[in-house]
Design a protein around this motif. Sequence first.
Motif, short mmCIF file in Angstrom:
data_model
loop_
_atom_site.label_atom_id
_atom_site.label_comp_id
_atom_site.label_asym_id
_atom_site.label_seq_id
_atom_site.Cartn_x
_atom_site.Cartn_y
_atom_site.Cartn_z
N PHE A 1 54.41 -40.03 -5.76
CA PHE A 1 55.27 -38.97 -5.24
C PHE A 1 56.61 -39.58 -4.85
O PHE A 1 56.67 -40.73 -4.41
CB PHE A 1 54.65 -38.29 -4.00
N GLN A 2 57.68 -38.80 -4.99
CA GLN A 2 59.00 -39.26 -4.59
C GLN A 2 59.88 -38.08 -4.26
O GLN A 2 59.87 -37.07 -5.00
CB GLN A 2 59.65 -40.09 -5.69
N VAL A 3 60.62 -38.19 -3.17
CA VAL A 3 61.61 -37.18 -2.80
C VAL A 3 62.98 -37.85 -2.79
O VAL A 3 63.15 -38.90 -2.16
CB VAL A 3 61.33 -36.55 -1.42
N LEU A 4 63.92 -37.28 -3.50
CA LEU A 4 65.27 -37.82 -3.56
C LEU A 4 66.28 -36.77 -3.11
O LEU A 4 66.00 -35.57 -3.16
CB LEU A 4 65.63 -38.22 -4.99
N LYS A 5 67.44 -37.25 -2.70
CA LYS A 5 68.55 -36.35 -2.45
C LYS A 5 69.43 -36.31 -3.69
O LYS A 5 69.50 -37.28 -4.46
CB LYS A 5 69.34 -36.83 -1.24
N SER B 1 71.67 -40.22 -11.54
CA SER B 1 72.21 -39.46 -10.42
C SER B 1 71.38 -38.19 -10.32
O SER B 1 71.64 -37.22 -11.04
CB SER B 1 73.68 -39.14 -10.65
N ALA B 2 70.38 -38.21 -9.46
CA ALA B 2 69.38 -37.14 -9.44
C ALA B 2 70.00 -35.77 -9.17
O ALA B 2 70.92 -35.64 -8.34
CB ALA B 2 68.31 -37.45 -8.41
N ALA B 3 69.45 -34.77 -9.85
CA ALA B 3 69.88 -33.38 -9.67
C ALA B 3 68.64 -32.53 -9.42
O ALA B 3 67.54 -32.87 -9.88
CB ALA B 3 70.61 -32.89 -10.91
N PRO B 4 68.79 -31.41 -8.72
CA PRO B 4 67.63 -30.54 -8.47
C PRO B 4 66.91 -30.12 -9.76
O PRO B 4 65.69 -29.89 -9.73
CB PRO B 4 68.25 -29.35 -7.74
N PHE C 1 47.60 -41.98 -24.69
CA PHE C 1 46.96 -42.21 -23.40
C PHE C 1 48.00 -41.95 -22.31
O PHE C 1 49.07 -42.54 -22.34
CB PHE C 1 46.44 -43.65 -23.31
N PHE C 2 47.65 -41.11 -21.37
CA PHE C 2 48.60 -40.69 -20.35
C PHE C 2 48.32 -41.38 -19.01
O PHE C 2 47.17 -41.64 -18.65
CB PHE C 2 48.54 -39.18 -20.15
N GLY C 3 49.42 -41.62 -18.28
CA GLY C 3 49.29 -42.07 -16.91
C GLY C 3 49.03 -40.88 -15.99
O GLY C 3 49.04 -39.73 -16.44
N PRO C 4 48.83 -41.13 -14.69
CA PRO C 4 48.48 -40.07 -13.74
C PRO C 4 49.66 -39.20 -13.32
O PRO C 4 49.46 -38.15 -12.72
CB PRO C 4 47.90 -40.83 -12.55
N GLY C 5 50.87 -39.63 -13.62
CA GLY C 5 52.03 -38.81 -13.31
C GLY C 5 52.74 -39.20 -12.02
O GLY C 5 52.14 -39.79 -11.11
N THR C 6 54.02 -38.87 -11.97
CA THR C 6 54.84 -39.00 -10.76
C THR C 6 55.44 -37.64 -10.46
O THR C 6 56.11 -37.05 -11.30
CB THR C 6 55.98 -40.02 -10.95
N ARG C 7 55.18 -37.15 -9.25
CA ARG C 7 55.73 -35.85 -8.84
C ARG C 7 57.03 -36.10 -8.11
O ARG C 7 57.04 -36.71 -7.03
CB ARG C 7 54.74 -35.10 -7.96
N LEU C 8 58.14 -35.66 -8.70
CA LEU C 8 59.48 -35.91 -8.16
C LEU C 8 60.11 -34.62 -7.67
O LEU C 8 60.11 -33.62 -8.38
CB LEU C 8 60.38 -36.54 -9.23
N THR C 9 60.63 -34.67 -6.45
CA THR C 9 61.37 -33.54 -5.88
C THR C 9 62.78 -34.01 -5.56
O THR C 9 62.94 -35.04 -4.90
CB THR C 9 60.71 -33.01 -4.60
N VAL C 10 63.78 -33.27 -6.05
CA VAL C 10 65.17 -33.59 -5.76
C VAL C 10 65.75 -32.47 -4.91
O VAL C 10 65.78 -31.32 -5.33
CB VAL C 10 66.00 -33.76 -7.04
N LEU C 11 66.19 -32.84 -3.73
CA LEU C 11 66.70 -31.84 -2.78
C LEU C 11 68.21 -31.66 -2.90
O LEU C 11 68.91 -32.59 -3.32
CB LEU C 11 66.34 -32.25 -1.36
#
Lengths: 118, 117
Positions: free
Chosen positions: B10-14, B80-83, B107-117
Amino acid sequence: SQQGEEDPQALSIQEGENATMNCSYKTSINNLQWYRQNSGRGLVHLILIRSNEREKHSGRLRVTLDTSKKSSSLLITASRAADTASYFCATVPRIPNAGGTSYGKLTFGQGTILTVHP
Amino acid sequence: NAGVTQTPKFQVLKTGQSMTLQCAQDMNHEYMSWYRQDPGMGLRLIHYSVGAGITDQGEVPNGYNVSRSTTEDFPLRLLSAAPSQTSVYFCASSYSTLAGITYNEQFFGPGTRLTVL
């Protein structure tokens, strides 16, 4: 753009019943693959069927391919609650060009959500 | 074998921040790829690589960079992260290709859930 489209978008059945999901695609393909995704997890490969094959089996799974109709179906027999997941078809599209034939990248449909009630 | 691993989960970015999503596989696969999954959109290919030192763009590459210095690792960089980049990101690998075509199962990995605020 989406190459494969699954039908139905959602399917709800009782344990023990059979579940059938369909996939239609737009262009000729090299192969078609089915994947399962449990909630919050990565995709798991189920079965691959090549364009010169018409039917494949793997355990309780049966996949058919009709290249004339550009469609495939996934049948899960004697479903179990553990089969509850999203199911995706993915195709490797054939791209005709002046020099012959090449292939595009594996392209996924939007998936069918299967719910199996105990 | 660990298969395909991804970090973080999981990751939250601005908006405007940069970060790197890590992906590694221990199956000696030549082909690696990054997808994003959005509700109602299925999986869309961002970038892919057919071997160390070789990368190419997929369907939705804008805003992302990749490199492949080793067979095992394939990091995805958000410049440069965007919503609009809020999504679940999946890394996948495949053991053989022909001119970059995925003839075989991925073959897939488990995933990364990214939220950009």
